[in-house]
Design an enzyme around this catalytic site. Structure first.
Site: not given
Length: 208
Positions: A166-168
Site C-alpha cells: 500500500v505504501h509503495v
C-alpha cells in the site's frame, strides 16, 4: 518556476532506504521458509542453512534501523479527530475526488494507518522472532508457545508486506510523492494539493 518545500532531511531519506533494503532482504529470506514452493529464494543467500542463519540478523537490523524513524515520525502520525472525518470519506479519495476530502497536515489518516500497521507488525515480528530463534532462545520456551510465536510471526509478516505494498502503491499513485524520498523536497503545488495544512504551516500561507 516551481518552488520546493523540504519534506525530509538527508539522514531521514538514507535511513528510509536502508530500512527498505533490509525489508526486501528480510522478506525474501523469510518467504524462502514460508512455503516449500518459495524455498528457491534461499539460493539468493547461499542456500537454506545460510538463509536460516542470516534471516534473524537481517530482521533485527531492520527493526533497529526503523527505531530512529519511529521516534522522529510518531508525533506526526498520532490520530486526531480530523483523521476520523478523513477516514469516513476515504471512498472519495479512492475515487480520485481529492476536492471532497477534508484538509490534512503532514500525513493523512491513510498514511498514519500504514505507519502504525508497520510499527505493530515489526514489534510482533521482533518479539516472536526471538521466541523461536534457534539455537539461542527457542529451547527456553514450551514448544506450544514456540509454535504460536511462529504462527504470529507469519501473520505479522503478512500484515507488514501488505502495508508496504500500500505504501509503495500510494507513493507511485500520487504524482510527485517519490521526489520526497529521492530528493527530500516536494513542490509547493504538491503540498498545497495533498497536504494543505502542512503547506500552510511551512509557507505561512492560508490552507485549504
Amino acid at each position: 518556476m516551481s518552488k520546493y518545500l523540504k519534506r525530509y532531511e538527508d539522514g531521514d531519506r538514507m535511513n528510509h532506504w536502508l530500512v527498505a533494503l533490509l525489508f526486501v532482504l528480510a522478506g525474501l529470506s523469510g518467504l524462502a521458509f514460508f512455503h516449500p514452493g518459495l524455498f528457491f529464494l534461499s539460493n539468493l543467500f547461499g542456500g537454506g542453512a545460510w538463509t536460516r542463519i542470516l534471516h534473524p540478523f537481517i530482521g533485527l537490523a531492520m527493526v533497529l534501523c526503523f527505531v530512529p524513524m519511529f521516534r522522529k515520525l510518531r508525533a506526526h502520525n498520532r490520530m486526531t479527530e480530523a483523521d476520523r472525518e478523513w477516514r469516513a470519506k476515504m471512498g472519495e479519495m479512492l475515487r480520485g475526488n481529492k476536492e471532497g476530502m477534508p484538509p490534512v497536515g503532514r500525513y493523512n489518516a491513510g498514511q498514519k494507518l500504514v505507519f502504525w500497521a508497520m510499527v505493530w507488525s515489526l514489534l510482533v515480528l521482533i518479539v516472536t522472532g526471538f521466541m523461536f530463534w534457534r539455537p539461542w532462545f527457542a529451547h527456553l520456551l514450551p514448544i506450544d508457545l514456540v509454535r504460536a510465536a511462529a504462527l504470529l510471526h507469519a501473520v505479522a509478516a503478512t500484515v507488514l508486506i501488505l502495508s508496504l505494498i500500500v505504501h509503495v502503491y500510494a507513493a507511485i499513485w500520487v504524482r510527485g510523492t517519490l521526489r520526497a524520498m529521492t530528493r527530500g523536497t516536494v513542490t509547493e503545488a504538491w503540498a498545497k494539493k495533498n497536504h494543505p495544512l502542512w503547506h500552510a504551516e511551512m509557507t505561512g500561507k492560508g490552507g485549504k
